[in-house]
Design a protein around this motif. Structure first.
Motif, mmCIF file in Angstrom:
data_model
loop_
_atom_site.group_PDB
_atom_site.id
_atom_site.type_symbol
_atom_site.label_atom_id
_atom_site.label_comp_id
_atom_site.label_asym_id
_atom_site.label_seq_id
_atom_site.Cartn_x
_atom_site.Cartn_y
_atom_site.Cartn_z
ATOM 1 N N GLY A 49 0.820 -1.213 0.000
ATOM 2 C CA GLY A 49 0.000 0.000 0.000
ATOM 3 C C GLY A 49 0.852 1.260 0.000
ATOM 4 O O GLY A 49 1.930 1.301 -0.589
ATOM 5 N N LEU A 50 0.361 2.275 0.685
ATOM 6 C CA LEU A 50 1.045 3.565 0.746
ATOM 7 C C LEU A 50 1.330 3.925 2.196
ATOM 8 O O LEU A 50 0.428 3.903 3.038
ATOM 9 C CB LEU A 50 0.167 4.659 0.118
ATOM 10 C CG LEU A 50 0.667 6.094 0.246
ATOM 11 C CD1 LEU A 50 1.967 6.279 -0.548
ATOM 12 C CD2 LEU A 50 -0.395 7.083 -0.232
ATOM 13 N N SER A 51 2.584 4.259 2.492
ATOM 14 C CA SER A 51 2.972 4.664 3.837
ATOM 15 C C SER A 51 3.264 6.159 3.872
ATOM 16 O O SER A 51 3.953 6.682 3.004
ATOM 17 C CB SER A 51 4.213 3.890 4.314
ATOM 18 O OG SER A 51 3.887 2.562 4.639
ATOM 19 N N LEU A 52 2.725 6.821 4.885
ATOM 20 C CA LEU A 52 3.057 8.208 5.190
ATOM 21 C C LEU A 52 3.803 8.189 6.511
ATOM 22 O O LEU A 52 3.299 7.669 7.508
ATOM 23 C CB LEU A 52 1.791 9.061 5.313
ATOM 24 C CG LEU A 52 0.857 9.121 4.098
ATOM 25 C CD1 LEU A 52 -0.350 10.004 4.412
ATOM 26 C CD2 LEU A 52 1.591 9.636 2.875
ATOM 27 N N ARG A 53 5.003 8.781 6.538
ATOM 28 C CA ARG A 53 5.852 8.693 7.726
ATOM 29 C C ARG A 53 6.419 10.064 8.070
ATOM 30 O O ARG A 53 6.544 10.939 7.204
ATOM 31 C CB ARG A 53 7.008 7.717 7.506
ATOM 32 C CG ARG A 53 6.637 6.386 6.878
ATOM 33 C CD ARG A 53 7.883 5.597 6.517
ATOM 34 N NE ARG A 53 7.606 4.502 5.607
ATOM 35 C CZ ARG A 53 7.610 3.218 5.933
ATOM 36 N NH1 ARG A 53 7.894 2.859 7.167
ATOM 37 N NH2 ARG A 53 7.358 2.290 5.036
ATOM 38 N N ARG A 59 14.664 13.582 16.143
ATOM 39 C CA ARG A 59 14.697 12.176 15.767
ATOM 40 C C ARG A 59 14.519 11.237 16.956
ATOM 41 O O ARG A 59 15.086 10.135 16.999
ATOM 42 C CB ARG A 59 15.984 11.835 14.987
ATOM 43 C CG ARG A 59 16.219 12.725 13.785
ATOM 44 C CD ARG A 59 17.384 12.261 12.945
ATOM 45 N NE ARG A 59 17.053 11.084 12.171
ATOM 46 C CZ ARG A 59 16.408 11.093 10.985
ATOM 47 N NH1 ARG A 59 16.009 12.242 10.478
ATOM 48 N NH2 ARG A 59 16.161 9.978 10.339
ATOM 49 N N SER A 60 13.706 11.690 17.914
ATOM 50 C CA SER A 60 13.403 10.863 19.081
ATOM 51 C C SER A 60 12.007 10.248 19.014
ATOM 52 O O SER A 60 11.660 9.404 19.838
ATOM 53 C CB SER A 60 13.529 11.697 20.364
ATOM 54 O OG SER A 60 12.589 12.760 20.369
ATOM 55 N N ALA A 61 11.195 10.680 18.045
ATOM 56 C CA ALA A 61 9.836 10.149 17.902
ATOM 57 C C ALA A 61 9.538 9.945 16.417
ATOM 58 O O ALA A 61 9.878 10.774 15.575
ATOM 59 C CB ALA A 61 8.822 11.109 18.522
ATOM 60 N N TYR A 62 8.889 8.836 16.113
ATOM 61 C CA TYR A 62 8.621 8.432 14.736
ATOM 62 C C TYR A 62 7.175 7.981 14.646
ATOM 63 O O TYR A 62 6.638 7.368 15.575
ATOM 64 C CB TYR A 62 9.576 7.299 14.362
ATOM 65 C CG TYR A 62 9.200 6.478 13.155
ATOM 66 C CD1 TYR A 62 9.617 6.860 11.882
ATOM 67 C CD2 TYR A 62 8.463 5.313 13.279
ATOM 68 C CE1 TYR A 62 9.300 6.091 10.768
ATOM 69 C CE2 TYR A 62 8.138 4.535 12.173
ATOM 70 C CZ TYR A 62 8.557 4.929 10.923
ATOM 71 O OH TYR A 62 8.246 4.162 9.832
ATOM 72 N N ALA A 63 6.511 8.295 13.529
ATOM 73 C CA ALA A 63 5.126 7.864 13.334
ATOM 74 C C ALA A 63 4.928 7.452 11.892
ATOM 75 O O ALA A 63 5.544 8.010 10.972
ATOM 76 C CB ALA A 63 4.152 8.976 13.703
ATOM 77 N N ALA A 148 12.252 3.226 11.356
ATOM 78 C CA ALA A 148 12.663 3.281 12.765
ATOM 79 C C ALA A 148 13.082 1.870 13.189
ATOM 80 O O ALA A 148 12.331 0.913 12.970
ATOM 81 C CB ALA A 148 11.522 3.788 13.635
ATOM 82 N N PHE A 149 14.265 1.748 13.747
ATOM 83 C CA PHE A 149 14.774 0.449 14.173
ATOM 84 C C PHE A 149 14.784 0.391 15.697
ATOM 85 O O PHE A 149 15.487 1.163 16.359
ATOM 86 C CB PHE A 149 16.179 0.214 13.620
ATOM 87 C CG PHE A 149 16.226 0.175 12.117
ATOM 88 C CD1 PHE A 149 15.876 -0.977 11.434
ATOM 89 C CD2 PHE A 149 16.592 1.301 11.395
ATOM 90 C CE1 PHE A 149 15.909 -1.016 10.048
ATOM 91 C CE2 PHE A 149 16.621 1.275 10.016
ATOM 92 C CZ PHE A 149 16.274 0.111 9.340
#
Length: 230
Positions: A49-53, A59-63, A148-149
């Motif tokens: 599909g399509l990912s919006l990131r 760089r302490s929070a990722y969505a 994000a790892f």
């Protein structure tokens, strides 16, 4: 800079995805949520599909929101002529399209998204009622996939609750509050407003909410921590 027109011209000759009117508001809500966290929006068609990131400046929070292919009435994995496609652009430019979600819910019938590879532009066309067509041309930059790892199994602390739980709690704080401090112990979680040294403390509204561990779906804390949140 986004261009907004209401002409009848068709700006997407070969869209990579088409969103039906009933799903446009949900898509817009995802964009509004990401805009609260990061400054850049990563637009990534993937196999499913399509990912919006996005990621915050420190760089302490990722969505990430992933919309699966069956969310669209048409979905193509990559633009014509591209082996793969990942791009990013200022989230505020994309947010312009969704500035009025109630209007979109009422008027928008279909949204087409395409790519002009030669000019590095993402083309978004809204087909609305009464024959209105709104077109947006957003310049983008090519980029690597944003990932994000992390390993949740390596985190000794975990707190889980329904979203409404914290939404109701945060509604007790003034909208002007710059930061809210989250303090965690093995038995209690405390939310309190953070204020810089004020010249007149009597005029500062102090708010503190205390929750017991049994009020959460899952509550595991092995150390006491205090975390300031924006």
């Amino acid at each position: 800079m986004a261009m907004d027109t209401d002409t009848g011209s068709e700006a997407v000759n070969r869209p990579i995805c088409v969103i039906p009117g009933c799903n446009i508001k949900t898509f817009g809500k995802a964009v509004h949520t990401l805009a609260k966290l990061g400054e850049e929006l990563y637009f990534e068609p993937i196999r499913v599909g399509l990912s919006l990131r996005t990621v915050n400046p420190s760089r302490s929070a990722y969505a990430c929101f992933t919309f699966y292919s069956n969310y669209f009435t048409l979905f193509d994995l990559r633009p014509e002529g591209a082996q793969s496609f990942h791009c990013k652009f200022p989230v505020k430019t994309f947010l312009t399209i969704f500035k009025s979600l109630p209007w979109l819910e009422k008027m928008a019938e279909i949204m087409k998204i395409g790519v002009e590879l030669d000019s590095n532009r993402l083309i978004v066309v809204l087909h609305c009622k009464h024959g209105i067509i709104k077109s947006f041309s957003l310049p983008y930059q090519d980029c690597e996939s944003l990932q994000a790892f992390y390993n949740k199994d390596m985190c000794p602390n975990a707190i889980t609750s329904p979203p409404k739980f914290f939404t109701d709690g945060l509604s007790n704080f003034q909208h002007s509050a710059d930061e809210i401090t989250l303090s965690v112990t093995s038995e209690l979680l405390t939310l309190s407003n953070y204020t810089e040294d004020a010249s007149d403390q009597s005029k500062v509204v102090h708010t503190e909410l205390i929750y017991g561990a049994d009020e959460f779906v899952d509550y595991r804390s092995v150390m006491n921590r205090t975390l300031p949140s924006v």
